[in-house]
Design a protein around this motif. Sequence first.
Motif, short mmCIF file in Angstrom:
data_model
loop_
_atom_site.label_atom_id
_atom_site.label_comp_id
_atom_site.label_asym_id
_atom_site.label_seq_id
_atom_site.Cartn_x
_atom_site.Cartn_y
_atom_site.Cartn_z
N HIS A 1 2.56 -13.16 -9.82
CA HIS A 1 2.16 -12.03 -8.98
C HIS A 1 3.08 -10.82 -9.08
O HIS A 1 3.11 -9.98 -8.19
N GLY A 2 3.85 -10.72 -10.13
CA GLY A 2 4.72 -9.56 -10.30
C GLY A 2 5.93 -9.55 -9.40
O GLY A 2 6.46 -8.49 -9.08
N ASN A 3 6.37 -10.71 -8.96
CA ASN A 3 7.54 -10.75 -8.09
C ASN A 3 8.78 -10.24 -8.82
O ASN A 3 9.00 -10.55 -9.99
N ASN A 4 9.61 -9.46 -8.11
CA ASN A 4 10.83 -8.91 -8.71
C ASN A 4 12.01 -9.84 -8.45
O ASN A 4 11.85 -10.97 -7.98
N MET A 5 13.20 -9.35 -8.74
CA MET A 5 14.42 -10.15 -8.60
C MET A 5 14.67 -10.56 -7.14
O MET A 5 15.34 -11.55 -6.88
N ASP A 6 14.15 -9.80 -6.17
CA ASP A 6 14.34 -10.12 -4.76
C ASP A 6 13.27 -11.07 -4.23
O ASP A 6 13.28 -11.44 -3.07
N GLY A 7 12.28 -11.42 -5.08
CA GLY A 7 11.23 -12.33 -4.66
C GLY A 7 10.02 -11.64 -4.04
O GLY A 7 9.11 -12.28 -3.57
N PHE A 8 10.03 -10.30 -4.02
CA PHE A 8 8.90 -9.56 -3.47
C PHE A 8 8.11 -8.92 -4.63
O PHE A 8 8.62 -8.75 -5.72
N MET A 9 6.85 -8.54 -4.34
CA MET A 9 6.03 -7.90 -5.38
C MET A 9 6.57 -6.52 -5.72
O MET A 9 7.02 -5.78 -4.84
N ASN A 10 6.53 -6.19 -7.01
CA ASN A 10 6.91 -4.85 -7.43
C ASN A 10 5.93 -3.84 -6.86
O ASN A 10 4.74 -4.13 -6.70
N SER A 11 6.42 -2.65 -6.57
CA SER A 11 5.54 -1.61 -6.04
C SER A 11 6.11 -0.25 -6.42
O SER A 11 7.24 -0.13 -6.89
N TYR A 12 5.31 0.77 -6.20
CA TYR A 12 5.72 2.14 -6.46
C TYR A 12 5.13 3.01 -5.35
O TYR A 12 3.93 2.90 -5.05
N ASN A 13 5.93 3.85 -4.73
CA ASN A 13 5.46 4.72 -3.67
C ASN A 13 5.03 6.04 -4.30
O ASN A 13 5.86 6.87 -4.66
N TRP A 14 3.72 6.20 -4.46
CA TRP A 14 3.17 7.38 -5.11
C TRP A 14 2.60 8.31 -4.04
O TRP A 14 1.67 7.95 -3.32
N THR A 15 3.16 9.51 -3.94
CA THR A 15 2.70 10.49 -2.96
C THR A 15 1.69 11.42 -3.65
O THR A 15 2.04 12.10 -4.60
N ILE A 16 0.47 11.42 -3.15
CA ILE A 16 -0.57 12.29 -3.70
C ILE A 16 -0.43 13.67 -3.08
O ILE A 16 -0.31 13.79 -1.86
N PRO A 17 -0.43 14.74 -3.90
CA PRO A 17 -0.29 16.09 -3.34
C PRO A 17 -1.35 16.37 -2.27
O PRO A 17 -2.50 15.97 -2.39
N GLU A 18 -0.93 17.06 -1.21
CA GLU A 18 -1.79 17.35 -0.06
C GLU A 18 -3.09 18.03 -0.46
O GLU A 18 -4.16 17.73 0.07
N ASP A 19 -3.02 18.97 -1.43
CA ASP A 19 -4.24 19.72 -1.80
C ASP A 19 -5.20 18.91 -2.66
O ASP A 19 -6.28 19.39 -2.98
N TRP A 20 -4.84 17.68 -3.06
CA TRP A 20 -5.74 16.82 -3.82
C TRP A 20 -6.61 15.96 -2.92
O TRP A 20 -7.58 15.36 -3.34
N VAL A 21 -6.23 15.86 -1.65
CA VAL A 21 -6.92 15.01 -0.70
C VAL A 21 -8.09 15.79 -0.10
O VAL A 21 -7.92 16.90 0.39
N GLU A 22 -9.29 15.20 -0.13
CA GLU A 22 -10.46 15.87 0.44
C GLU A 22 -10.62 15.55 1.89
O GLU A 22 -10.31 14.55 2.38
#
Length: 101
Positions: free
Chosen positions: A80-101
């Motif tokens: 399941h993509g667990n990392n060295m800490d035993g949790f799933m890897n993730s990425y915090n992706w911020t979508i630009p405000e003007d892209w949100v409808e």
Amino acid sequence: AVVSTQSTGINKGYCQYPENYLRYKYTEGISVNLANNKEDCEQEVSHGGKAVKPTWIETGSHNVPAPECLPSPWSRDNHHGNNMDGFMNSYNWTIPEDWVE
């Protein structure tokens, strides 16, 4: 109506085909290789027995910075993509405000 296909990668543009070109090919069951770069786009294509030339349209970067490009973090195979800490890897992706409808 304008029929086009979006490019990928660094092309920053798209190939605009003559009106009804793709619709005609589709209804006739004719396979089409769509151009995704300027060089391929500028080649003549056959449309209704005539040779026509699509147009390459430059679009630019839309004043949006390039996305962050990072190596994938380590993870265990088939786990399941667990990392060295035993949790799933993730990425915090911020979508630009003007892209949100």
